[in-house]
Design a protein around this motif. Structure first.
Motif, PDB file in Angstrom:
ATOM      1  N   GLU A   1      -2.236  -0.356   5.467  1.00  0.00           N
ATOM      2  CA  GLU A   1      -2.703  -1.696   5.822  1.00  0.00           C
ATOM      3  C   GLU A   1      -2.429  -2.089   7.261  1.00  0.00           C
ATOM      4  OE1 GLU A   1      -0.505  -1.161   3.072  1.00  0.00           O
ATOM      5  OE2 GLU A   1      -2.335  -0.769   1.940  1.00  0.00           O
TER       6      GLU A   1
ATOM      7  N   TRP B   1      -6.686  -2.372  10.813  1.00  0.00           N
ATOM      8  CA  TRP B   1      -8.029  -2.630  10.307  1.00  0.00           C
ATOM      9  C   TRP B   1      -8.981  -2.687  11.500  1.00  0.00           C
ATOM     10  CZ3 TRP B   1      -9.303  -2.990   5.129  1.00  0.00           C
ATOM     11  CH2 TRP B   1      -8.223  -3.027   4.237  1.00  0.00           C
ATOM     12  N   HIS B   2     -10.197  -2.180  11.296  1.00  0.00           N
ATOM     13  CA  HIS B   2     -11.217  -2.172  12.356  1.00  0.00           C
ATOM     14  C   HIS B   2     -10.663  -1.511  13.618  1.00  0.00           C
ATOM     15  CE1 HIS B   2     -13.472  -4.746   9.685  1.00  0.00           C
ATOM     16  NE2 HIS B   2     -12.462  -5.603   9.657  1.00  0.00           N
TER      17      HIS B   2
ATOM     18  N   ASP C   1     -11.764   6.148  11.099  1.00  0.00           N
ATOM     19  CA  ASP C   1     -12.041   5.821   9.709  1.00  0.00           C
ATOM     20  C   ASP C   1     -10.747   5.385   9.019  1.00  0.00           C
ATOM     21  OD1 ASP C   1     -14.747   6.555   9.921  1.00  0.00           O
ATOM     22  OD2 ASP C   1     -14.306   8.648   9.470  1.00  0.00           O
ATOM     23  N   HIS C   2     -10.871   4.422   8.112  1.00  0.00           N
ATOM     24  CA  HIS C   2      -9.695   3.805   7.493  1.00  0.00           C
ATOM     25  C   HIS C   2      -9.929   3.668   5.997  1.00  0.00           C
ATOM     26  CE1 HIS C   2      -7.161  -0.069   6.797  1.00  0.00           C
ATOM     27  NE2 HIS C   2      -6.426   1.000   6.597  1.00  0.00           N
ATOM     28  N   VAL C   3      -8.941   4.095   5.208  1.00  0.00           N
ATOM     29  CA  VAL C   3      -9.023   4.034   3.748  1.00  0.00           C
ATOM     30  C   VAL C   3      -7.859   3.184   3.237  1.00  0.00           C
ATOM     31  CG1 VAL C   3      -9.077   5.346   1.605  1.00  0.00           C
ATOM     32  CG2 VAL C   3     -10.043   6.340   3.698  1.00  0.00           C
ATOM     33  N   ALA C   4      -8.158   2.207   2.384  1.00  0.00           N
ATOM     34  CA  ALA C   4      -7.105   1.331   1.862  1.00  0.00           C
ATOM     35  C   ALA C   4      -7.601   0.665   0.589  1.00  0.00           C
ATOM     36  CB  ALA C   4      -6.717   0.275   2.895  1.00  0.00           C
TER      37      ALA C   4
ATOM     38  N   ASP D   1      -7.555  -3.307  -1.533  1.00  0.00           N
ATOM     39  CA  ASP D   1      -7.456  -4.741  -1.254  1.00  0.00           C
ATOM     40  C   ASP D   1      -6.104  -5.226  -1.767  1.00  0.00           C
ATOM     41  OD1 ASP D   1      -7.652  -7.507  -1.066  1.00  0.00           O
ATOM     42  OD2 ASP D   1      -9.779  -7.532  -1.571  1.00  0.00           O
TER      43      ASP D   1
ATOM     44  N   ARG E   1     -15.375   3.738  10.022  1.00  0.00           N
ATOM     45  CA  ARG E   1     -15.711   3.001   8.802  1.00  0.00           C
ATOM     46  C   ARG E   1     -14.462   2.469   8.117  1.00  0.00           C
ATOM     47  NH1 ARG E   1     -18.741   8.296   7.124  1.00  0.00           N
ATOM     48  NH2 ARG E   1     -17.018   8.941   8.464  1.00  0.00           N
ATOM     49  N   GLU E   2     -14.602   1.305   7.494  1.00  0.00           N
ATOM     50  CA  GLU E   2     -13.552   0.715   6.668  1.00  0.00           C
ATOM     51  C   GLU E   2     -13.954   0.911   5.212  1.00  0.00           C
ATOM     52  OE1 GLU E   2     -10.735  -0.703   7.464  1.00  0.00           O
ATOM     53  OE2 GLU E   2     -10.942  -0.816   9.646  1.00  0.00           O
TER      54      GLU E   2
ATOM     55  N   LYS F   1     -12.726   0.897   1.095  1.00  0.00           N
ATOM     56  CA  LYS F   1     -11.731   0.461   0.117  1.00  0.00           C
ATOM     57  C   LYS F   1     -11.913   1.236  -1.178  1.00  0.00           C
ATOM     58  CE  LYS F   1     -11.008  -4.240   1.826  1.00  0.00           C
ATOM     59  NZ  LYS F   1     -11.064  -5.685   1.502  1.00  0.00           N
TER      60      LYS F   1
END
Length: 355
Positions: free
Chosen positions: A145, A148-149, A153-156, A158, A324-325, A327
Motif C-alpha cells: 500500500e 499508488w500511481h 505496475d502495482h498490485v494490492a 482495497d 497499471r494499478e 486490485k
C-alpha cells in the motif's frame, strides 16, 4: 538424444513455433492446443534447455523479490507463492529482506544488486514516488500500500474496504465497543492508515461512536505488540471492549494470548478478528476470524506483469504501456474467534461478505 522442440511438435501435430509459445508461457495459444502440446511434452519427457534460451534472449532467468521482513508469516507465505509462480516460467527468485530501512530500499532500487536480475518484485515501506524511478531498463512490479500511481505496475487489495468489512462483521454480531489494534502515526505507515480509515467508516455505518481510547497504537505488527496493546486496552480508563479488530493476524494472536492470560474468553467476553489469513490462524485456539487477501492471486499477477514487461507473454510485441494499478479480491472468513466454537468457519464471497 533427448527430445527437442521438433519432436514435441511432430507428436502434437503443431508447428515448432507453437511448441515454443507453450513452453515460454505465451498467452495467445488456445486451451486445446496448449493441452495437446503439454501432453506431448509429458509423453516425451521433454525438458527445455534453459541455458540456451537465456543465451538467445540475453536474460539471466533470475528475478528478485524484496519484502520488509520474512519473519512475518504473510510475507513468508507470499514469497513462497511467488517462487512457485516463477518456477512455472523456469525463473529463479532471489529474495531480499529490507526491514523497511530507507537506505536498503534505496540501494536495492538504485541497482547495487540488480546487475544479474531480469526484474524486481518489490514491497516498499520507506520509499515512494520519484525515489522508485531509478530502475533503468529493469522492470519492476510494486506490492503493498505504500505507493499508488507510481512508476511501475502495482498490485494490492482495497485495504480500507476490507477493514470496514472486518469491523462491520463485529458490529453485525451485536458488539458495540469495538476496539482497533494496529494504528501507527508515521505518514509512511499507509497500511495502518488505510485499515484505520476502514474501521472508522464501519463504526459510522453501524451508528457506533468512535472512542479514541479504544484505538491502540503499535510500533510494529508483531505478536508482542498485539499482546501489549490488548493489555493497555483492558487496563485503560475506558474499560474493556467487547470486540477487537486487529490490523493483521499476528497482532490478533498476541491479543488473544493476553485475553486468555487474563481469564477472558474469546469470543464470549471479547470477539477478535485479524487480517491476512495466515496459516497459524487456521490452527490457533480458537481459530482466528480474518480477512483473507487472494495472496496466490497477488503472486501470480505480479509474476505475470513482470513477464509481460519482459515481452514474454506477448510474442513479437512491445511490452505493455503505462503503469497499471490492479486490485485483487479478498474474503471475510469468520471463524471461532468471533462466531464461537459450535459454528465453525464460514467462507464469505470474494471482495467482502455476502450481504
Amino acid at each position: 538424444m533427448p527430445p527437442g522442440l521438433k519432436d514435441v511438435a511432430a507428436r502434437a501435430g503443431v508447428s515448432i513455433k507453437t511448441v515454443s509459445n507453450v513452453v515460454n508461457g505465451y498467452v495467445h495459444v488456445s486451451p486445446e492446443t496448449r493441452a495437446r502440446v503439454q501432453q506431448a511434452i509429458d509423453d516425451l519427457g521433454y525438458v527445455p534447455n534453459v541455458a540456451a534460451r537465456q543465451l538467445r534472449s540475453g536474460r539471466s532467468g533470475v528475478i528478485a523479490l524484496a519484502v520488509p521482513e520474512l519473519q512475518t508469516p504473510y510475507f513468508a507465505e507470499l514469497a513462497g507463492l511467488i517462487v512457485q509462480a516463477a518456477e512455472r516460467r523456469s525463473w529463479t527468485v532471489l529474495i531480499d529482506q529490507t526491514d523497511g530501512h530507507e537506505d536498503r530500499e534505496r540501494n536495492l532500487v538504485a541497482g547495487l544488486r540488480r546487475h544479474a536480475i531480469d526484474g524486481l518484485i518489490f514491497s516498499p515501506l520507506a520509499l515512494a514516488g520519484e525515489e522508485l524511478t531509478s530502475t533503468g531498463d529493469t522492470p519492476m512490479v510494486l506490492l503493498g500500500e505504500r505507493v499508488w500511481h507510481g512508476p511501475a505496475d502495482h498490485v494490492a487489495i482495497d485495504n480500507t474496504a476490507a477493514a470496514a468489512d472486518a469491523t462491520t462483521h463485529l458490529a453485525a454480531l451485536g458488539r458495540r465497543r469495538i476496539a482497533a489494534i494496529g494504528a501507527q502515526s508515521p505518514a509512511s505507515a499507509v497500511t495502518a492508515h488505510q485499515r484505520l480509515a476502514g474501521y472508522r467508516a464501519a463504526l459510522e455505518g453501524a451508528g457506533l461512536p468512535e472512542d479514541p481510547a479504544l484505538i491502540a497504537e503499535v510500533n510494529s505488527f508483531h505478536r508482542a505488540d498485539g499482546a501489549a496493546a490488548m493489555a493497555r486496552l483492558l487496563d485503560g480508563p475506558a474499560g474493556a471492549p467487547d470486540a477487537v479488530f486487529c490490523f493483521n493476524d499476528v497482532l490478533a494472536l498476541g491479543a488473544i494470548r493476553t485475553l486468555l492470560d487474563r481469564g477472558l474468553s474469546v469470543p464470549g467476553d471479547i470477539a477478535v478478528i485479524g487480517f491476512d489469513d495466515i496459516e497459524d490462524g487456521r490452527f490457533s485456539t480458537p481459530t482466528l476470524s480474518t480477512i483473507a487477501p487472494d495472496t496466490a492471486g497477488i503472486a501470480r499477477l505480479a509474476v505475470d506483469l513482470l513477464a509481460e514487461r519482459l515481452g514474454e507473454t506477448r510474442p513479437d510485441a512491445e511490452p505493455a504501456g503505462p503503469p497499471r494499478e490492479l486490485k485483487v479480491d479478498y474474503r471475510l472468513v469468520p471463524r471461532e474467534s468471533t462466531l464461537g466454537r459450535s459454528t465453525g468457519e464460514r467462507d464469505c464471497a470474494p471482495g467482502g461478505p455476502r450481504r
